[in-house]
Design a protein around this motif. Sequence first.
Motif, mmCIF file in Angstrom:
data_model
loop_
_atom_site.group_PDB
_atom_site.id
_atom_site.type_symbol
_atom_site.label_atom_id
_atom_site.label_comp_id
_atom_site.label_asym_id
_atom_site.label_seq_id
_atom_site.Cartn_x
_atom_site.Cartn_y
_atom_site.Cartn_z
ATOM 1 N N MET A 88 0.829 -1.209 0.000
ATOM 2 C CA MET A 88 0.000 0.000 0.000
ATOM 3 C C MET A 88 0.863 1.259 0.000
ATOM 4 S SD MET A 88 -2.820 -1.412 2.768
ATOM 5 C CE MET A 88 -3.969 -0.030 2.738
ATOM 6 N N LEU A 89 1.963 1.242 0.756
ATOM 7 C CA LEU A 89 2.869 2.390 0.780
ATOM 8 C C LEU A 89 3.502 2.622 -0.590
ATOM 9 C CD1 LEU A 89 4.697 1.901 4.206
ATOM 10 C CD2 LEU A 89 3.100 3.731 3.600
ATOM 11 N N GLN A 90 3.799 1.538 -1.291
ATOM 12 C CA GLN A 90 4.375 1.682 -2.632
ATOM 13 C C GLN A 90 3.370 2.330 -3.581
ATOM 14 O OE1 GLN A 90 7.612 1.017 -3.636
ATOM 15 N NE2 GLN A 90 6.906 2.103 -5.473
ATOM 16 N N ALA A 91 2.097 1.949 -3.454
ATOM 17 C CA ALA A 91 1.055 2.569 -4.282
ATOM 18 C C ALA A 91 0.949 4.069 -3.994
ATOM 19 C CB ALA A 91 -0.288 1.879 -4.041
ATOM 20 N N ILE A 92 1.063 4.427 -2.725
ATOM 21 C CA ILE A 92 1.016 5.845 -2.345
ATOM 22 C C ILE A 92 2.244 6.580 -2.863
ATOM 23 C CG2 ILE A 92 1.096 7.430 -0.364
ATOM 24 C CD1 ILE A 92 -0.596 5.425 1.183
ATOM 25 N N LYS A 93 3.398 5.905 -2.824
ATOM 26 C CA LYS A 93 4.625 6.528 -3.329
ATOM 27 C C LYS A 93 4.499 6.810 -4.824
ATOM 28 C CE LYS A 93 9.659 5.939 -3.372
ATOM 29 N NZ LYS A 93 10.793 5.044 -2.975
ATOM 30 N N ASN A 94 3.856 5.891 -5.548
ATOM 31 C CA ASN A 94 3.648 6.094 -6.985
ATOM 32 C C ASN A 94 2.662 7.215 -7.262
ATOM 33 O OD1 ASN A 94 5.391 3.965 -7.446
ATOM 34 N ND2 ASN A 94 3.755 2.438 -7.675
ATOM 35 N N ASN A 95 1.651 7.342 -6.382
ATOM 36 C CA ASN A 95 0.658 8.413 -6.533
ATOM 37 C C ASN A 95 0.135 8.775 -5.148
ATOM 38 O OD1 ASN A 95 -1.575 10.067 -7.017
ATOM 39 N ND2 ASN A 95 -2.051 9.036 -8.950
ATOM 40 N N PRO A 96 0.551 9.940 -4.599
ATOM 41 C CA PRO A 96 0.159 10.334 -3.234
ATOM 42 C C PRO A 96 -1.350 10.427 -3.006
ATOM 43 C CG PRO A 96 1.967 11.696 -4.016
ATOM 44 C CD PRO A 96 1.486 10.908 -5.196
ATOM 45 N N LYS A 97 -2.138 10.559 -4.102
ATOM 46 C CA LYS A 97 -3.592 10.669 -3.952
ATOM 47 C C LYS A 97 -4.273 9.314 -3.784
ATOM 48 C CE LYS A 97 -4.388 15.045 -6.364
ATOM 49 N NZ LYS A 97 -5.160 15.712 -7.455
ATOM 50 N N THR A 98 -3.512 8.252 -3.877
ATOM 51 C CA THR A 98 -4.090 6.906 -3.797
ATOM 52 C C THR A 98 -4.825 6.698 -2.477
ATOM 53 O OG1 THR A 98 -2.331 5.997 -5.186
ATOM 54 C CG2 THR A 98 -3.601 4.440 -3.859
#
Length: 513
Positions: free
Chosen positions: A481-491
Motif C-alpha cells: 500500500m505504501l508503494q502505491a502511495i509513493k507512486n501516486n500520493p492521492k491513492t
Amino acid sequence: MNNRFQAKISFSGNKIRKMAGAGLALALAFSVLSGCSGSKASDNEQKVLRVGMLYGGYDDSYFRQQYTDAYELTHPNVDIEIVPAIDQSIYRYSNGTEQIEQPDPLESMKKIMTGSNPVDVIVADTSTLKQLIQENMLKQLDPLIQEDKFDTSDFVPTVIDGLKDIGEGNLYALAPTFSSSALFYNKNLFQSAGVEPPHDGMTWDEVFELARRVSKGEGKNRVYGLSFSTYMGSDPYWDIQNYTSTLQLRYFDDKAETMTVDTPQWEKVWSTMSKLYMDKVLPDGNQMMNEMNQGGTTAVSPVNQDLFLSSRVAMVVGYNSYVNDVTDANNNASKIKNFKAVDWDVVTMPTHPEKPGVGGNAYLSNAFAINSSAPNADTAWDFVKFQNSEEWAKIKSRSSYEMVARKSYIKPKDGQDYNIQAFYALKPVSPVNNSDDKLYTEKPGLSSITSIGQKYFKEVLDNKKTPAEALKEWQQKGNTMLQAIKNNPKTMFQEDGTPFVPQDNGAAVGVKG
C-alpha cells in the motif's frame, strides 16, 4: 407533545442556560479580574489583538465566551480579532462531488504568523507548538514570567512539565485548562472478589495481574477485570491504543515508505493484549454486542451500554469528564431500572517501565503562545497572563469537561471524596518528532494502512494466526500500500486494501497493485 417540539424546547432551554452562564461568568470576571492584569496593556491607546487558532471561520462564539469576552470587558481599549489558520467553511459548503484538498495545519498556522499582518497570539495543541518552537517562531516566556514574577508553581505537573517538555526545558506556552484520563475502579467488585483494589503508581503488568484476579463469572454474568473503554461495543484493536500510546509505537517510518510493525516490540504488545482478550480479562466489544442482540435486550440506555455503570467491569480507563457520567447516574439511581449506585474511586493511569511517570491520554489542546513576530507583544503577554491567572482559574474551576491547570482550584465534583490528584499527577506523552500530520494530509491513504491492522488483530483474536504471523502479513500488505502511495500520493484504498485514485469529479481510477 411531539418529540420535535420537545427537542426544540430542550434546545432553547439549553441555549438560554448557556447565555445566562456566560453572562454570569462575565459579571464575575469583571468584578474579580478587573485589576489582575499587568500594566503594560492598561494604557488608553486602542489596540487590536489578533489571536490565531488552527480551525474556525464559521462560529467563534464558544471560543470567545471561554477565552476572550472577559478580557475585552476588563480591557476596553483592546479589540480581539479571531484568525483561523484553516477556514472550516471549505467543508461546510462542499457539495461532496469534488475532492477537497486538505490544507496542511502547520503550514496554514505559519502563514497567519508571518506576512504584513501577523497574529500576536496563537492557541494550539502541543504537537503544533513543538514544531513551531523548533522553527523559532514562538517567543520564550521564561524571561517575561521572571520579570513580572508570574507564579507558575501552582500549575499541575501534567501541564507545566508537559509544556516544558516540548520546549526542551523552557516555557513557550501556558495552558489554562487540560483534559486527562485515570483508572476508575468499582470498590464493591474488588471487595466481593476479595482482591485489594488498585493504587496510584502501578505499572500496566501489575494492573493486568489485578484484572485477572478480579475477573469472574460466565456469559452475561461475566465480570471483566479491565476495559480501555466505557462503551460496551468498542473494538479491541482501537481500544489498545490506550496501552500503546505511551510507547509511541510507529506503523511506518518517518517518510511513510516502509512499515515498522513486524518487530519484537509490536509482537509483545499483540501477544499481551490478545491473551487478555482471549482469556476474557478484557471485554471484546464486538462479541458483547452480538450477545446483547442475541439475548433480545430491547432497552438501550446510558447505563446498560456502559461497562462500568452496569458493573460488568471492575476497572476502566476514563477521562476526567467521565466523573460527570458516574455522578449523574448515581444521583438518579432511584429512577434507573435494575441499577445500583456504583461505589467508585480513581487512581493514576498505569505506566510502562520504559516511560516512568508518563501517563497516556493527557491533552493540552488550548495552550496559549506568543508569535515571535507579534506586532503587539506586550498586549499579547498580558492576554496570556490573564488566561492563566489564579483569579481566572478560580472562575473556570467549575468547568465540566476540562480541568483548570492550577491545582489549588481543582476540587472534586459536588463535594465528593475521590482521588482527584490521579488526573494530574503524571506527565503527558510528549509529541513525537516527526511530520506525521503533514504526511497524513499529503497522503490521505495512510489512514487505511492504520485501519487495516484491525483485520489482522481480529485474526489473532479468532485464533487463526499468531501475533507474529499477523504482524508479518500486515507489514507485507502495508508495504504494498505504501508503494502505491509513493507512486501516486492521492491513492486511497478500499476496505481490503485495494487501491484507487479519487478524481476531482468524484470518480475513481483503479490502480494495479
